[in-house]
Structure formats: C-alpha cells, structure tokens
Design an enzyme around this catalytic site. Structure first.
Site, PDB file in Angstrom:
ATOM      1  N   CYS A 197       0.821  -1.213   0.000  1.00 57.54           N
ATOM      2  CA  CYS A 197       0.000   0.000   0.000  1.00 57.54           C
ATOM      3  C   CYS A 197       0.860   1.269   0.000  1.00 57.54           C
ATOM      4  CB  CYS A 197      -0.873   0.022   1.238  1.00 57.54           C
ATOM      5  SG  CYS A 197      -1.927  -1.416   1.372  1.00 57.54           S
TER       6      CYS A 197
ATOM      7  N   ARG B  94       5.574  -0.236  -5.933  1.00 60.64           N
ATOM      8  CA  ARG B  94       5.462  -1.022  -4.708  1.00 60.64           C
ATOM      9  C   ARG B  94       4.544  -2.227  -4.881  1.00 60.64           C
ATOM     10  NH1 ARG B  94       6.831   2.076  -0.042  1.00 60.64           N
ATOM     11  NH2 ARG B  94       5.258   1.059   1.197  1.00 60.64           N
TER      12      ARG B  94
ATOM     13  N   TRP C 137      -2.832  -2.823  -1.586  1.00 64.16           N
ATOM     14  CA  TRP C 137      -2.427  -4.207  -1.841  1.00 64.16           C
ATOM     15  C   TRP C 137      -3.229  -5.034  -0.848  1.00 64.16           C
ATOM     16  CZ3 TRP C 137       0.606  -7.988   0.877  1.00 64.16           C
ATOM     17  CH2 TRP C 137       1.090  -9.022   0.064  1.00 64.16           C
TER      18      TRP C 137
ATOM     19  N   ASN D  82      -1.992   2.259   5.585  1.00 60.28           N
ATOM     20  CA  ASN D  82      -1.055   1.176   5.257  1.00 60.28           C
ATOM     21  C   ASN D  82      -0.859   0.359   6.529  1.00 60.28           C
ATOM     22  OD1 ASN D  82      -0.732   2.464   2.865  1.00 60.28           O
ATOM     23  ND2 ASN D  82       1.407   3.053   3.188  1.00 60.28           N
ATOM     24  N   GLY D  83      -0.773  -0.950   6.403  1.00 60.65           N
ATOM     25  CA  GLY D  83      -0.529  -1.790   7.581  1.00 60.65           C
ATOM     26  C   GLY D  83      -1.728  -2.669   7.886  1.00 60.65           C
TER      27      GLY D  83
ATOM     28  N   GLU E  85      18.690 -17.561  -5.587  1.00 56.42           N
ATOM     29  CA  GLU E  85      18.306 -16.214  -6.022  1.00 56.42           C
ATOM     30  C   GLU E  85      17.889 -16.231  -7.500  1.00 56.42           C
ATOM     31  OE1 GLU E  85      17.428 -13.613  -4.748  1.00 56.42           O
ATOM     32  OE2 GLU E  85      17.721 -12.060  -6.245  1.00 56.42           O
TER      33      GLU E  85
ATOM     34  N   LYS F 192      14.212 -15.117  -8.854  1.00 55.47           N
ATOM     35  CA  LYS F 192      14.022 -14.103  -9.903  1.00 55.47           C
ATOM     36  C   LYS F 192      13.125 -14.655 -11.007  1.00 55.47           C
ATOM     37  CE  LYS F 192      14.959 -11.189  -8.398  1.00 55.47           C
ATOM     38  NZ  LYS F 192      15.594 -11.046  -7.122  1.00 55.47           N
TER      39      LYS F 192
ATOM     40  N   GLU G 223       9.433 -15.143  -9.820  1.00 56.25           N
ATOM     41  CA  GLU G 223       8.633 -13.958  -9.473  1.00 56.25           C
ATOM     42  C   GLU G 223       8.276 -13.105 -10.695  1.00 56.25           C
ATOM     43  OE1 GLU G 223      10.351 -11.090  -6.714  1.00 56.25           O
ATOM     44  OE2 GLU G 223      12.340 -11.556  -7.451  1.00 56.25           O
TER      45      GLU G 223
ATOM     46  N   HIS H 165      19.154 -37.205  -4.469  1.00 56.80           N
ATOM     47  CA  HIS H 165      18.359 -37.575  -3.289  1.00 56.80           C
ATOM     48  C   HIS H 165      16.881 -37.239  -3.488  1.00 56.80           C
ATOM     49  CE1 HIS H 165      21.970 -38.603  -1.142  1.00 56.80           C
ATOM     50  NE2 HIS H 165      22.510 -37.446  -1.526  1.00 56.80           N
TER      51      HIS H 165
ATOM     52  N   LYS I  85       6.832  -4.341  -3.482  1.00 55.27           N
ATOM     53  CA  LYS I  85       8.252  -4.009  -3.365  1.00 55.27           C
ATOM     54  C   LYS I  85       8.714  -4.101  -1.916  1.00 55.27           C
ATOM     55  CE  LYS I  85      12.298  -2.761  -4.612  1.00 55.27           C
ATOM     56  NZ  LYS I  85      13.093  -3.875  -5.158  1.00 55.27           N
TER      57      LYS I  85
HETATM   58  C1  AGP Z   1      12.906 -10.219  -4.398  1.00 54.84           C
HETATM   59  O1  AGP Z   1      13.100  -9.847  -5.692  1.00 54.84           O
HETATM   60  C2  AGP Z   1      11.964  -9.405  -3.612  1.00 54.84           C
HETATM   61  N1  AGP Z   1      12.039  -8.039  -3.848  1.00 54.84           N
HETATM   62  C3  AGP Z   1      11.869  -9.818  -2.138  1.00 54.84           C
HETATM   63  O2  AGP Z   1      12.195 -11.149  -1.958  1.00 54.84           O
HETATM   64  C4  AGP Z   1      12.644  -8.942  -1.132  1.00 54.84           C
HETATM   65  O3  AGP Z   1      14.010  -9.204  -1.202  1.00 54.84           O
HETATM   66  C5  AGP Z   1      12.089  -9.210   0.285  1.00 54.84           C
HETATM   67  O4  AGP Z   1      10.738  -8.873   0.314  1.00 54.84           O
HETATM   68  C6  AGP Z   1      12.851  -8.453   1.348  1.00 54.84           C
HETATM   69  O5  AGP Z   1      12.794  -7.078   1.141  1.00 54.84           O
HETATM   70  P1  AGP Z   1      13.817  -6.104   1.852  1.00 54.84           P
HETATM   71  O6  AGP Z   1      15.176  -6.422   1.310  1.00 54.84           O
HETATM   72  O7  AGP Z   1      13.353  -4.726   1.492  1.00 54.84           O
HETATM   73  O8  AGP Z   1      13.742  -6.376   3.323  1.00 54.84           O
END
Ligand code: AGP
Length: 616
Positions: free
Chosen positions: A2, A27, A75, A100-101, A489, A493, A496, A512, A611
């Site tokens: 949000c 975001r 969101w 937000n929250g 990682e 990527k 997502e 395994h 984000k």
């Molecule tokens: C990955 O591409 C994401 N953006 C996500 O996994 C992100 O790293 C995670 O939400 C943690 O965010 P931060 O580094 O702002 O704490």
C-alpha cells in the site's frame, strides 16, 4: 504494497495526488483511490480496481477537484481487491481515511462499532479506523486530538492519513510500524508513505518517527510524540534519487537497475577500502571494539536479502572463521531463540521497512547481552532513513540508490559487497584471515565493477538463451558451495517475474530426490565457477544429461566445459572464487528478465507481489 499520498494547498491537488500514486506504483498494488474535500464543501471520492491509469481515466472523464485530499494504492490483505474495499474509507460522509498496515484487533472493534450503530461498507480492517475516529470526535472535537485517542485503541501496524469535511484546513496523520513522511512546500504541504511520491512537488522532508501524530496545514506542521508531547522533527533536504523514477533508455526499471550494478557496487565500495585493508570504521566508530568481541553471527532477512545472508555464511565461516547462522525473519521472529554468547545480530534489507525483519530486530533487542541477548545489532540496508537503520546499533548502507523494480537486483549485489566488507572487517580485527587474503580481496573488490561490466556485456547472449525457456513450465537451478544461494536467487528471480516454477538445489542433493523430475521438458540452470567443487559439479551435470535434461551452464572460461547436445555453456570471465557469487548473479538476473519479456509479463510489477512488504 500500500501507498499513501496527501496534500493541503491553495490550488487543486488532484494532479499532485495522482502523480504521487504513479510514483508509488512500483510497490505493487491492486486498486487505487482518491478523496477530496471538494469546492462544493463535501467529501468526494473515486476508487478503481487495477492500475492508477484507470483511476486517472475515470477522473479525466468526470473530474474531482479540491484543495485538500488523500489518495492510496492498496495491496489487498483484509478483503478482496474490489472497489468497495479500496481506500479511502469514509465514515458518515464526514471523514476519509487511508491506511497502510494491518489493524490486528479490527474484528472486536468492528463488533463494538456496529453495536454503536455504525454501518460497514467494506471487508477491510481500515474502515474501523474511520468509524472509531468519528465516534471519538463526538467528545473530542479537535481532529488531531481525536486521532491521538483513536490510535490508542489500535493494535497492529499503521501509517494513516485522515481528512474531515468539518475541519477542511488540515490533514492529520499517524505512524506506527509503517513509514510516513511530510513534504514541505511554500504555502502548501504534503504527506506520503515514501518521499519518492512527493519528489515532483518538494525536496524538503520531515520523517515521522514511531508513534508520531501530525497535523499538516497549508502553512504549518505540528507533530506530537506517542506520549502526546509536541516535538520538532528535523527537516531533511533530499537530493538523491531524482533520476530513479525515470527508466531512461531502458524498457523496464529492472533492466536499468541490472545495468546500474557496476556503478552502484563502485559507490558501495567508495570510502570503505584502504590500500590493502577494509576500513573497519565504515561500520561506525565503535565497530572495531565490537567486532573484536564477536564470536558468532546471526543473520536475519527475507527473500533476496535472505539469499545474500546465505552467501555471507560461506564467507564468514570460510574466510573469517566465525560461526554464522542465517534464518528467514518470519521464522526467526516467532522462535524461542537460544543465543550463543557474543553473537552479532545482522539484519539485511533493501527497504529497511520489511515488517518481519523489523520485528526480528525488535525481538533481538529485548534482552541485553547480560540477560542472554545479542552483543549488538548491525543493519545492512539501502535506505538511510529507514526504521531498521534507526533502530540498529551499527549500520552499513548499501549505495544502490532507489530500486523501483519489484524484483531485487542491484540491491542484492550491493548487499553482497557490504557483507564481504563485513567478513573482512571482522576477520581483520580478530586476526583470523589467512595471510594475504584481505589484500588480495581488496584488490579484487576494486576490479569488481569492471568484471560486472564484462558480465553485463553478455546481455544479448543471455537474451538468446532465454528462448529455451519460453515454452517451459518448470526449471531447476543448481549450485554448490556459495553458489547454492546464487542458484536460489536465480530461481526466485525467474519465478517472481516470469511465473515459471523454479526450484534451486545444492547440486549434490539432486540424486536424493529432485532427479526424478528431470526430463527433456525441464531445463536445468547451473552456475559453475572454477573452484575446488567444479569436478563434483561436473558429475552432477552428467546425472542430468543421462536423464535427457537440458543443461544451461554459466561456466568459468577455464572450467573445461563445452557446448554439446543438450548442453549450452555460456562462458563467464574468470574471477577469484570468493567474489564469484556476485559475478554469477548477473547472467541469472538477465536470464529471468529476458524470459519474462518473452512471456509478456509485467516485469517491474509482477502479479501479487509488493516491493516493500510492510505487513506480516
Ligand atoms: C525479491 O526480488 C523481492 N524483492 C523480495 O524477496 C525482497 O528481497 C524481500 O521482500 C525483502 O525485502 P527487503 O530487502 O526490502 O527487506
């Protein structure tokens, strides 16, 4: 996640609010809305499911205007992404609230307010705030004072903004667990959850602190602490990031940010390297004394930042001989943790506002070292004004600049650089590094931006390789040693942004279980630097080929791996093994980017993701 924008001015603020929402789009969100105190003297609102564009189009056809307004991108957490659940929420046509929250006690508040005759029109937790505030205003006529009484009854996290049709010369705001910033103009003032939203109207900001309540008028800003005491917050001139909201020559922010990596890695190293040593004081004046006492390191983070922590574990143990544990914050925060004596708590976060990481830090700080707690806390973070930085004892800022793409790229590689600086600093202070290692790695770190540039030059080769994935639904990523988290990682990527199912395994684990999945429909991506595990890795790759699996191998130019049927080898520049995780990340980022482009997904704002995850 949000986002909030608010404005009080002498001009119509609709365009300012919309522009602010657009700047918060990165975001991730699923609906958008705006409420204005109209020139006719009433509150009016417009809400739309989908992108800010749709809200904008609706306003173009049927405009709303006013000199006081709040706006929001939502969101969904409580209630589906519908127009009814989109913010702002009203109470009796008199109050409009954006939030937000999460309000954790929203159910009991809802029952109580329904008992008092309030009618709810949404499934959100936010609507209780509007009605509760409306109820308080019966006994406490002043809006800010009534908000102070209201937030006392809220449990959970909030950054919120309110306007009232009865007091239309101000907007009021409260912060607890979700950031808010006041933007200062000339004869007009603003509010947002992220200063990026207000960069078009001001570069002077006041950051609200935990528990703060603010009353923002055209010509004044008044702030009170959680205890109700008036307080002045510092005015900060913000310069950095003016270029960040612009994609420049690139098609997506993600691609732009991938290509910024040589520059931001350089920046992250600036002022932190001596002739042959890392400058330990980069971590703060008390760092050397503290690092001398460290016997263990506990790293806590989420997502990509967690993967950076996983790499650091190989470094801290392998180079500095310091035992290291790494855990995702959402688990760590709820676990009864046994802390080894003299353990340094390290949190890693791009945003510094991730709810789980912040909660883990707060829990970690509950006990002093004498009561079995942590020795001290260190934040590796990209945002200097974030909660994580403010609440940690030591900080090392990554200098990635604002990252707009939801998929973290430059934040990850700069985190790795920062964690290498940490490893060398602790090892240096404790005298635990092998002779010559620090001088060699300092030299290699200096060359790293050039190496990253060489890896980026593989852009068009990787774009071609991406075609192999366009029709696939599943992939495996393999790595050994510190390359295993790099494989994790890479898989994150790909999943997502292209929505292809991707799993990462340490290559030795293949037989395994996961080997059962391998057939000609399952591409297997591998990172293969030239190190002592290379021969073992080659055997694992044979296991894949023998089952008809197609291999895509990013291999050191001296690894002795060649193209063949079902095997695509992409040659990587040679690099010292300790820094290989940073270099090998680049082609995996490019691969996921080009696969997503081929699949036509929303690269910068992938579905269902945000984000900065500021809720649990
Ligand atoms: C990955 O591409 C994401 N953006 C996500 O996994 C992100 O790293 C995670 O939400 C943690 O965010 P931060 O580094 O702002 O704490």
């Amino acid at each position: 996640m949000c986002g909030i924008v608010g404005a009080v001015a002498e001009r119509n603020v609709t365009a300012i609010l919309l522009e602010g929402l657009k700047r918060l789009e990165y975001r991730g969100y699923d609906s958008a809305g705006v409420a204005l105190f109209s020139n006719a003297g009433v509150l009016e609102r417009r809400r739309r499911v989908g992108k800010v564009n749709e809200l904008e189009q609706s306003l173009a056809g049927d405009p709303l205007a006013g000199r006081l307004g709040i706006a929001h991108v939502r969101w969904a957490t409580h209630g589906a992404p519908t127009e009814q659940n989109a913010h702002p929420h009203f109470s009796n046509g008199e109050l409009a609230v954006v939030h937000n929250g999460i309000i954790e006690n929203h159910e009991s508040l809802r029952e109580r307010l329904q008992g008092l005759g309030y009618v709810f029109t949404s499934d959100t937790d936010t609507e209780v705030i509007a009605h509760l505030l409306h109820h308080k205003l019966r006994d406490i006529p002043d809006l800010a004072a009534a908000l102070k009484a209201t937030v006392k009854e809220l449990h959970g996290a909030y950054g919120l903004a309110v306007i009232s049709a009865k007091q239309p010369d101000r907007l009021v705001a409260a912060r607890s667990g979700s950031p808010l910033v006041v933007g200062l103009g000339l004869g007009e003032n603003f509010l947002a959850s992220d200063q990026l939203a207000l960069r078009q109207v001001t570069d002077r900001f006041m950051y609200l602190e935990e528990g703060d309540i603010a009353e923002i008028r055209r010509d004044s800003v008044q702030i009170w602490t959680a205890a109700g005491l008036p307080v002045e917050r510092e005015v900060v001139q913000y310069r950095e990031g003016a270029e960040a909201a612009d994609k420049g020559e690139f098609r997506h922010f993600m691609l732009k940010e991938i290509h910024e990596q040589p520059k931001v890695v350089q920046r992250t190293l600036e002022g932190r390297l001596g002739q042959e040593q890392v400058l330990v004081q980069a971590f703060g004046p008390q760092a050397a004394e503290l690092f001398a006492k460290v016997r263990n390191v506990q790293i806590v983070a989420c997502g990509t930042s967690y993967h950076a922590g996983m790499v650091a574990r190989y470094w801290l143990e392998g180079l500095a001989g310091i035992p290291c544990q790494v855990e995702v914050a959402s688990e760590f925060r709820y676990r009864k943790v046994v802390v080894q004596p003299d353990t340094l708590f390290v949190s890693i976060s791009q945003s510094g506002e991730t709810a789980d990481t912040l909660a883990a830090l707060r829990n970690a700080k509950l006990r002093s070292p004498k009561e079995g707690g942590f020795l001290a806390s260190l934040a590796i973070c990209n945002v200097g004004i974030s909660s994580l930085v403010r609440e940690s004892d030591l900080t090392l800022l990554t200098q990635a600049g604002p990252e707009i793409g939801v998929a973290s790229t430059k934040a990850f590689t700069t985190q790795l650089v920062a964690l290498m600086l940490l490893t060398l600093s602790v090892g240096q202070v404790q005298g635990s590094l092998e002779p010559g290692v620090e001088a060699e790695l300092v030299e290699e770190l200096r060359r790293l931006p050039t190496r990253l540039g060489e890896a980026l030059a593989m852009d068009s080769t990787v774009e071609k390789v991406a075609e192999l994935f366009a029709e696939k639904s599943h992939t495996l990523f393999l790595g050994r040693g510190a390359q295993f988290p790099v494989a994790m990682e890479g898989a994150l990527k790909l999943k997502e942004i292209s929505y292809i199912h991707a799993e990462a395994y340490p290559a030795g684990e293949l037989k395994h279980g996961p080997l059962a999945l391998v057939d000609s429909d399952m591409p297997v991506v591998t990172v293969a630097p030239n190190n002592e595990l290379l021969e073992k890795l080659k055997s694992n790759l044979q296991e894949v080929r023998a089952r008809g699996g197609e291999l895509i191998v990013f291999a050191d130019e001296q690894a002795g791996l060649n193209d063949g049927t079902g095997t695509h080898v992409i040659s990587m520049p040679h690099i010292v093994d300790a820094l290989a995780p940073i270099l090998y990340t680049i082609p995996l980022q490019l691969l996921s980017y080009y696969v997503a482009v081929l699949k036509g997904t929303d690269v910068d704002q992938p579905r269902n993701l945000a984000k900065s995850v500021t809720v649990e």
